[in-house]
Design a protein around this motif. Structure first.
Motif, short mmCIF file in Angstrom:
data_model
loop_
_atom_site.label_atom_id
_atom_site.label_comp_id
_atom_site.label_asym_id
_atom_site.label_seq_id
_atom_site.Cartn_x
_atom_site.Cartn_y
_atom_site.Cartn_z
N GLY A 58 0.79 -1.23 0.00
CA GLY A 58 0.00 0.00 0.00
C GLY A 58 0.81 1.27 0.00
N LYS A 59 2.12 1.17 0.28
CA LYS A 59 2.98 2.36 0.26
C LYS A 59 3.21 2.79 -1.19
CE LYS A 59 4.29 2.76 4.70
NZ LYS A 59 4.19 3.99 5.51
N SER A 60 3.47 4.08 -1.37
CA SER A 60 3.82 4.60 -2.69
C SER A 60 5.32 4.90 -2.72
CB SER A 60 3.03 5.87 -3.02
OG SER A 60 3.20 6.85 -2.01
N VAL A 61 5.98 4.46 -3.78
CA VAL A 61 7.44 4.58 -3.90
C VAL A 61 7.78 5.29 -5.20
CG1 VAL A 61 9.63 3.33 -4.00
CG2 VAL A 61 7.78 2.45 -2.57
N LEU A 62 8.60 6.32 -5.12
CA LEU A 62 9.11 7.01 -6.31
C LEU A 62 10.56 6.62 -6.51
CD1 LEU A 62 9.07 9.13 -8.61
CD2 LEU A 62 9.65 10.85 -6.89
N VAL A 63 10.87 6.00 -7.66
CA VAL A 63 12.24 5.62 -8.01
C VAL A 63 12.69 6.53 -9.14
CG1 VAL A 63 13.76 3.77 -8.80
CG2 VAL A 63 11.80 3.23 -7.32
N LEU A 64 13.64 7.41 -8.87
CA LEU A 64 14.12 8.34 -9.88
C LEU A 64 15.18 7.68 -10.75
CD1 LEU A 64 14.28 11.41 -7.51
CD2 LEU A 64 12.69 11.11 -9.41
N ASP A 65 15.11 7.92 -12.05
CA ASP A 65 15.99 7.29 -13.04
C ASP A 65 15.90 5.76 -12.90
OD1 ASP A 65 17.75 7.02 -15.11
OD2 ASP A 65 19.52 7.73 -14.03
N GLY A 66 14.71 5.25 -13.11
CA GLY A 66 14.43 3.84 -12.84
C GLY A 66 15.11 2.85 -13.76
N ALA A 67 15.68 3.29 -14.89
CA ALA A 67 16.28 2.35 -15.83
C ALA A 67 17.71 1.99 -15.48
CB ALA A 67 16.23 2.92 -17.25
N THR A 68 18.26 2.55 -14.39
CA THR A 68 19.59 2.15 -13.95
C THR A 68 19.52 0.75 -13.35
OG1 THR A 68 19.25 3.11 -11.76
CG2 THR A 68 20.22 4.54 -13.45
N PRO A 69 20.65 0.05 -13.22
CA PRO A 69 20.62 -1.27 -12.57
C PRO A 69 20.00 -1.22 -11.18
CG PRO A 69 22.73 -0.94 -13.67
CD PRO A 69 21.99 0.36 -13.76
N GLY A 71 17.91 1.12 -10.01
CA GLY A 71 16.51 1.48 -10.13
C GLY A 71 15.65 0.31 -10.57
N THR A 72 16.16 -0.49 -11.51
CA THR A 72 15.40 -1.63 -12.02
C THR A 72 15.09 -2.62 -10.91
OG1 THR A 72 16.41 -1.41 -14.21
CG2 THR A 72 15.42 -3.52 -13.67
N ILE A 73 16.10 -2.95 -10.10
CA ILE A 73 15.89 -3.91 -9.01
C ILE A 73 15.01 -3.29 -7.93
CG2 ILE A 73 17.05 -5.19 -7.18
CD1 ILE A 73 19.29 -5.78 -9.02
N ALA A 74 15.18 -2.00 -7.66
CA ALA A 74 14.36 -1.34 -6.64
C ALA A 74 12.88 -1.36 -7.04
CB ALA A 74 14.83 0.10 -6.44
N ILE A 75 12.59 -1.14 -8.31
CA ILE A 75 11.20 -1.18 -8.79
C ILE A 75 10.61 -2.57 -8.57
CG2 ILE A 75 9.76 -1.13 -10.87
CD1 ILE A 75 11.65 1.09 -11.92
N GLN A 76 11.36 -3.60 -8.96
CA GLN A 76 10.85 -4.97 -8.82
C GLN A 76 10.67 -5.36 -7.37
OE1 GLN A 76 12.68 -7.88 -11.72
NE2 GLN A 76 13.99 -6.12 -12.16
N LEU A 77 11.60 -4.95 -6.52
CA LEU A 77 11.51 -5.29 -5.10
C LEU A 77 10.33 -4.57 -4.44
CD1 LEU A 77 12.59 -6.69 -2.61
CD2 LEU A 77 14.23 -4.82 -2.31
N ALA A 78 10.14 -3.30 -4.78
CA ALA A 78 9.01 -2.55 -4.22
C ALA A 78 7.68 -3.17 -4.65
CB ALA A 78 9.09 -1.09 -4.65
N GLN A 79 7.58 -3.55 -5.92
CA GLN A 79 6.35 -4.19 -6.39
C GLN A 79 6.15 -5.54 -5.72
OE1 GLN A 79 7.00 -4.04 -10.70
NE2 GLN A 79 5.37 -2.51 -10.84
N HIS A 80 7.24 -6.27 -5.50
CA HIS A 80 7.16 -7.56 -4.83
C HIS A 80 6.61 -7.41 -3.41
CE1 HIS A 80 8.21 -11.65 -3.69
NE2 HIS A 80 8.89 -11.19 -2.66
N ARG A 81 6.90 -6.26 -2.79
CA ARG A 81 6.41 -5.99 -1.44
C ARG A 81 5.00 -5.38 -1.43
NH1 ARG A 81 10.24 -5.87 2.65
NH2 ARG A 81 11.71 -7.56 2.28
N GLY A 82 4.40 -5.23 -2.59
CA GLY A 82 3.04 -4.73 -2.65
C GLY A 82 2.91 -3.23 -2.70
N ALA A 83 3.99 -2.51 -2.99
CA ALA A 83 3.95 -1.05 -3.04
C ALA A 83 3.52 -0.58 -4.43
CB ALA A 83 5.32 -0.47 -2.70
#
Length: 251
Positions: A58-69, A71-83
């Motif tokens: 339920g949290k909202s996460v902003l990842v700046l410059d998400g296409a970096t290595p 950023g890419t993993i941070a996006i996937q991990l945040a989505q995996h946690r339900g954010a």
């Protein structure tokens, strides 16, 4: 594992002698390529989202410059946690790459043309409440006239990040020289927000924490490993800054 800062050994060896607390067992469900591709940036992403920000569903996460290595993993991990994830792209190619990530669902903002106001877009996306967690890729500390164009062109200003940060939010920064003026601190105080610094080497500074390496060995979406005979060409591309990614070499 990851070699400590004071290691006298090289990691590119057939045999290496190091202390056992610098290593963890690889889970059976994680292949060697995934383990190698996850360790460095996966460790940063897990440190940022789990230990510094305590991301939760339920949290909202902003990842700046998400296409970096990272950023890419941070996006996937945040989505995996339900954010709920919002990310920025610095080019059309980056935007297309981020939209192909699985699982899909991250809101991608293309800031390459300077027409997108990140703060305004994030507030609109969150119904005016602001973002719970912000992971920056560097910030603009001064006005555009005071900084080189190459640096300030796509980085958000620190005031923008403070503006889009929600009440009780957490700003995780990689900017080691971050300077907050009294008005900035006052805004953060009124929001009850926090600023955390993401140091790449923090885990190597405490032997007690080494066992937590195991937490980041999970299976993100990675590019296919490259064979050894292509390693030289790939290394030249990376060294010339022609690629914004990391490569796993398959022996």
């Amino acid at each position: 594992g990851i070699l400590p800062l004071d290691s006298e050994e090289s990691g590119v060896c057939e045999v290496i002698l190091i202390q056992e607390h610098y290593l963890v067992h690889k889970p059976q469900k994680v292949c060697w390529a995934e383990a190698a591709g996850t360790l460095r940036d996966g460790l940063r992403a897990y440190t940022a989202l789990h230990y510094l920000a305590q991301v939760s569903p339920g949290k909202s996460v902003l990842v700046l410059d998400g296409a970096t290595p990272f950023g890419t993993i941070a996006i996937q991990l945040a989505q995996h946690r339900g954010a709920k994830v919002i990310c920025t792209a610095h080019s059309l190619e980056d935007k297309q790459y981020l939209e192909r990530l699985r699982p899909a669902g991250a809101r991608v903002m293309d800031v390459s043309h300077g027409k997108v106001d990140v703060a305004e877009s994030c507030l609109e996306e969150t119904g005016g409440l602001g973002v719970d967690i912000v992971l920056d890729a560097g910030v603009r500390l001064y006005s555009a006239d005071d900084e080189p164009a190459s640096r300030s062109q796509l980085l958000p200003h620190k005031h923008d990040i403070i503006t889009l940060l929600g009440v009780g939010g957490c700003w995780i920064t990689t900017e080691r020289n971050l300077q907050l003026d009294p008005p900035d601190s006052h805004s953060l105080f009124l929001k009850g927000a926090t600023v955390s610094f993401l140091n790449d080497e923090i885990w190597n500074l405490s032997n007690v924490q080494q066992g937590k390496y195991l937490d980041i060995l999970w299976g993100p979406q990675l590019d296919e490993p490259i064979p050894l005979y292509e390693a030289k060409v790939s290394m030249e591309i990376v060294q010339k800054n022609q690629a914004r990614k990391r490569q796993v070499i398959q022996f």
